[in-house]
Design a protein around this motif. Structure first.
Motif, PDB file in Angstrom:
ATOM      1  N   UNK A 117       0.778  -1.230   0.000  1.00  0.00           N
ATOM      2  CA  UNK A 117       0.000   0.000   0.000  1.00  0.00           C
ATOM      3  C   UNK A 117       0.813   1.286   0.000  1.00  0.00           C
ATOM      4  N   UNK A 118       2.136   1.176  -0.022  1.00  0.00           N
ATOM      5  CA  UNK A 118       2.960   2.391  -0.045  1.00  0.00           C
ATOM      6  C   UNK A 118       2.926   3.051  -1.419  1.00  0.00           C
ATOM      7  N   UNK A 119       2.927   4.404  -1.446  1.00  0.00           N
ATOM      8  CA  UNK A 119       2.927   5.119  -2.727  1.00  0.00           C
ATOM      9  C   UNK A 119       3.791   6.373  -2.616  1.00  0.00           C
ATOM     10  N   UNK A 120       4.085   6.937  -3.764  1.00  0.00           N
ATOM     11  CA  UNK A 120       4.681   8.270  -3.822  1.00  0.00           C
ATOM     12  C   UNK A 120       6.063   8.367  -3.191  1.00  0.00           C
ATOM     13  N   UNK A 121       6.312   9.491  -2.503  1.00  0.00           N
ATOM     14  CA  UNK A 121       7.641   9.795  -1.971  1.00  0.00           C
ATOM     15  C   UNK A 121       8.081   8.753  -0.952  1.00  0.00           C
ATOM     16  N   UNK A 122       7.121   8.288  -0.152  1.00  0.00           N
ATOM     17  CA  UNK A 122       7.433   7.303   0.880  1.00  0.00           C
ATOM     18  C   UNK A 122       7.971   6.025   0.235  1.00  0.00           C
ATOM     19  N   UNK A 123       7.307   5.607  -0.847  1.00  0.00           N
ATOM     20  CA  UNK A 123       7.728   4.409  -1.580  1.00  0.00           C
ATOM     21  C   UNK A 123       9.122   4.621  -2.176  1.00  0.00           C
ATOM     22  N   UNK A 124       9.291   5.791  -2.773  1.00  0.00           N
ATOM     23  CA  UNK A 124      10.563   6.128  -3.405  1.00  0.00           C
ATOM     24  C   UNK A 124      11.702   6.059  -2.375  1.00  0.00           C
ATOM     25  N   UNK A 125      11.456   6.613  -1.184  1.00  0.00           N
ATOM     26  CA  UNK A 125      12.475   6.622  -0.139  1.00  0.00           C
ATOM     27  C   UNK A 125      12.800   5.191   0.291  1.00  0.00           C
ATOM     28  N   UNK A 126      11.787   4.382   0.420  1.00  0.00           N
ATOM     29  CA  UNK A 126      11.965   2.994   0.830  1.00  0.00           C
ATOM     30  C   UNK A 126      12.849   2.255  -0.176  1.00  0.00           C
ATOM     31  N   UNK A 127      12.563   2.482  -1.464  1.00  0.00           N
ATOM     32  CA  UNK A 127      13.307   1.806  -2.526  1.00  0.00           C
ATOM     33  C   UNK A 127      14.768   2.252  -2.511  1.00  0.00           C
ATOM     34  N   UNK A 128      14.980   3.556  -2.410  1.00  0.00           N
ATOM     35  CA  UNK A 128      16.344   4.073  -2.421  1.00  0.00           C
ATOM     36  C   UNK A 128      17.123   3.523  -1.244  1.00  0.00           C
ATOM     37  N   UNK A 129      16.503   3.511  -0.080  1.00  0.00           N
ATOM     38  CA  UNK A 129      17.196   3.032   1.114  1.00  0.00           C
ATOM     39  C   UNK A 129      17.595   1.564   0.949  1.00  0.00           C
ATOM     40  N   UNK A 130      16.653   0.750   0.444  1.00  0.00           N
ATOM     41  CA  UNK A 130      16.956  -0.677   0.277  1.00  0.00           C
ATOM     42  C   UNK A 130      18.100  -0.867  -0.711  1.00  0.00           C
ATOM     43  N   UNK A 131      18.087  -0.106  -1.796  1.00  0.00           N
ATOM     44  CA  UNK A 131      19.142  -0.263  -2.795  1.00  0.00           C
ATOM     45  C   UNK A 131      20.483   0.228  -2.255  1.00  0.00           C
ATOM     46  N   UNK A 132      20.442   1.270  -1.436  1.00  0.00           N
ATOM     47  CA  UNK A 132      21.689   1.760  -0.849  1.00  0.00           C
ATOM     48  C   UNK A 132      22.296   0.732   0.097  1.00  0.00           C
ATOM     49  N   UNK A 133      21.429   0.049   0.841  1.00  0.00           N
ATOM     50  CA  UNK A 133      21.942  -0.924   1.807  1.00  0.00           C
ATOM     51  C   UNK A 133      22.694  -2.061   1.123  1.00  0.00           C
ATOM     52  N   UNK A 134      22.355  -2.364  -0.132  1.00  0.00           N
ATOM     53  CA  UNK A 134      23.087  -3.425  -0.830  1.00  0.00           C
ATOM     54  C   UNK A 134      24.050  -2.840  -1.868  1.00  0.00           C
ATOM     55  N   UNK A 135      24.221  -1.515  -1.830  1.00  0.00           N
ATOM     56  CA  UNK A 135      25.181  -0.879  -2.726  1.00  0.00           C
ATOM     57  C   UNK A 135      24.791  -0.925  -4.189  1.00  0.00           C
ATOM     58  N   UNK A 136      23.488  -0.864  -4.484  1.00  0.00           N
ATOM     59  CA  UNK A 136      23.060  -0.962  -5.882  1.00  0.00           C
ATOM     60  C   UNK A 136      22.266   0.262  -6.316  1.00  0.00           C
ATOM     61  N   UNK A 137      22.358   1.358  -5.557  1.00  0.00           N
ATOM     62  CA  UNK A 137      21.505   2.513  -5.846  1.00  0.00           C
ATOM     63  C   UNK A 137      21.727   3.056  -7.255  1.00  0.00           C
ATOM     64  N   UNK A 138      22.979   3.012  -7.732  1.00  0.00           N
ATOM     65  CA  UNK A 138      23.223   3.621  -9.051  1.00  0.00           C
ATOM     66  C   UNK A 138      22.697   2.762 -10.205  1.00  0.00           C
ATOM     67  N   UNK A 139      22.223   1.558  -9.887  1.00  0.00           N
ATOM     68  CA  UNK A 139      21.703   0.702 -10.959  1.00  0.00           C
ATOM     69  C   UNK A 139      20.179   0.673 -10.985  1.00  0.00           C
TER      70      UNK A 139
END
Ligand SMILES: Nc1ncnc2c1ncn2[C@@H]1O[C@H](COP(=O)(O)OP(=O)(O)OP(=O)(O)O)[C@@H](O)[C@H]1O
Ligand SMILES: [Mg+2]
Lengths: 253, 253
Positions: free
Chosen positions: A119-141
């Protein structure tokens, strides 16, 4: 454990499996009464030979398979039809083949899939995605299609897809398979940096020793050993009886 | 959204036409085609007007004429069919270069050629300026049945995976001395196709498990929340509206 986790037990187990038995529809009995519990924040390895029932057990943890007998509880919630959505949000499973796990056209959409279903949408969803990708070092992909990534990168994104759901417990089926030593080490660093409960299914005994203070041995559909990893790996008769082998020249001490 | 996924029809670029949201372009192309198709075939000048409009769009999108024309080759079978019409159609005859041709057949051929070419031209421009991925998202926004959009997305995601699988199977065959020559090879090829089917089917099952584990209940969350602005809509719809302005006099004159 009592039935009401909120009033009687302030910190329920992350995962509690009791008397779990299961037979596949073709009659093949894969689990014969499995019992164990994981404290919150523990990192535990699930060891066992091929065909021991490890994957079958994993598929019970978020209700994809339903127990023939016994029960599974996640953070005190029973895994049943009424709690399915909640349970699937709390148990993150990383499957063995990242191509099965990454099904969306871009990494970003794939990582967003789970939280968006919650049920997450918008900026909150975007932040969640970025954080998860950063934690595994894949944000730039984030904007690349998963099939253009290397195997190790795909495994890391697969971990991110699950982290994005902020699970209570992370379950990984053979996370080190097909990884080169450097990717294996990077994944280990990622896993140790997380503060979630981890259950890691593996044949890779040195990896278990490195990452998990505690191990369970599943063999023939039951838990045959449960204890500190160094102690289990030093027990040659136990390893031998359950077709577990340390790599040549490796000593667990 | 998205890099990669370079498909043969797409021309990477950043023109104003590239930047329009996919669903506005889809609607514009559809409306344009409807206008073109409903123009009476006798209004030859109207078709010249439509062709000019498309040329203007191609110019704004910086799509080179050669690129667009080469990709319009899909039209060739229809051209062949259209060229047959004057010879086979019934009705009054006229003489062209010493050949007896049907008048209604000539008009029919012109009708197919003109309308077909304009339709294909508009579609080629759409494909050249829109990523396949965005086209699918556009379809989803336009309330295309979600199941169809999901199936198309999966084809997009797994096309390469399946092609790889096929390539691996071919390499495995050939490394063991197989050469596809003559009817005796057909049995082997048929079995390869069978194996590929089973593998993709099983993969489908595993992917579905992974989706369910992340809370999939049958509907894909729409993640791209950006709606098109009024200005974007009017930019996209300028094409069919101008075409309509050309079409109306064609009907009344
Ligand atoms: N869909 C199925 N139908 C019937 N039997 C199955 C099915 N899936 C697995 N089994 C059987 O259940 C048993 C446990 O299988 P499972 O996949 O859980 O083993 P595993 O411990 O994960 O093995 P591995 O280390 O090879 O992954 C095996 O004997 C297997 O043959
Ligand atoms: Mg397994």
């Amino acid at each position: 454990m009592t039935t009401d986790p909120l009033t009687t037990n302030p910190v329920p187990y992350s995962l509690e499996v009791s008397g779990l038995a299961f037979a596949y529809p073709d009659g093949h009995q894969a689990l014969f009464g499995v019992d164990f519990a994981l404290e919150r924040g523990e990192r535990v390895a699930l060891l066992g030979p091929n065909g021991a029932g490890k994957t079958t057990l994993v598929l019970h943890l978020n209700g994809i398979l339903t127990a023939g007998a016994g029960s599974v509880r996640v953070a005190g919630l029973p895994v049943d039809r009424a709690h399915m959505a909640e349970v699937r949000q709390r148990v993150g499973i990383v499957f063995q083949d990242p191509d099965d796990q990454l099904f969306m056209p871009t990494v970003r959409e794939d990582v967003a899939f789970g939280p968006a279903n919650a049920g997450l949408r918008g900026a909150e969803l975007e932040a969640r995605v970025t954080r998860a990708l950063e934690r595994v070092g894949m944000a730039e992909h984030a904007d690349r299609p998963p099939h253009h990534l290397s195997f190790g990168q795909r495994r890391r994104v697969a971990v991110a897809t699950v982290l994005a759901m902020e699970p209570e417990i992370l379950v990984l089926d053979e996370p080190s398979s097909n990884l080169d030593p450097a990717s294996r080490r990077e994944l280990a660093e990622i896993l140790t940096s997380l503060d979630v409960t981890v259950l890691m299914v593996t044949h890779d005994l040195p990896y278990a020793l490195e990452l998990c203070p505690r191990s369970l041995v599943l063999s023939g559909g039951t838990i045959v050993a449960d204890g500190p990893t160094p102690k289990l790996l030093a027990d040659e008769t136990l390893l031998h009886a359950h077709r577990l082998e340390l790599p040549f020249g490796f000593s667990p001490r | 959204m998205g890099s990669g996924h370079a498909h043969r029809l797409h021309l990477h670029g950043h023109s104003p036409v590239h930047r329009l949201p996919a669903h506005t372009k889809l609607v514009a192309v559809l409306a344009f085609v409807v206008v073109v198709v409903s123009t009476p075939r006798e209004a030859v000048w109207a078709f010249a007007g439509y062709a000019l409009l498309l040329a203007a769009v191609a110019r704004a999108a910086r799509v080179p004429a050669g690129f667009a024309l080469r990709r319009m080759a899909v039209e060739v079978p229809f051209v062949a069919f259209a060229l047959l019409l004057p010879f086979v159609a019934q009705g009054g005859r006229t003489e062209v270069l010493g050949m007896q041709l049907s008048v209604s057949g000539l008009w029919g051929a012109w009708n197919i050629l003109a309308k077909g070419t304009l339709g294909v031209g508009a579609s080629v421009l759409l494909a050249a300026t829109t990523e396949l991925r965005d086209l699918l998202l556009g379809l989803q926004r336009l309330r295309m049945p979600p199941m169809l959009v999901q199936i198309a997305s999966f084809m997009l995601r797994y096309g390469d995976v399946i092609a790889d699988e096929l390539a691996r199977m071919r390499i495995a065959r050939e490394s063991r001395g197989f050469r596809a020559r003559g009817p005796r090879a057909w049995g082997v090829l048929a079995r390869t196709a069978g194996a590929l089917f089973i593998r993709t089917y099983e993969r489908g099952e595993r992917v579905h498990l992974a989706m369910v584990s992340r809370g999939y209940t049958g509907a894909m969350p729409v993640l791209d929340g950006r709606a098109a602005t009024r200005a974007q809509w009017s930019a996209a719809l300028a094409l069919p509206v101008t075409a309509l302005a050309v079409c109306l006099p064609a009907w009344t004159l």
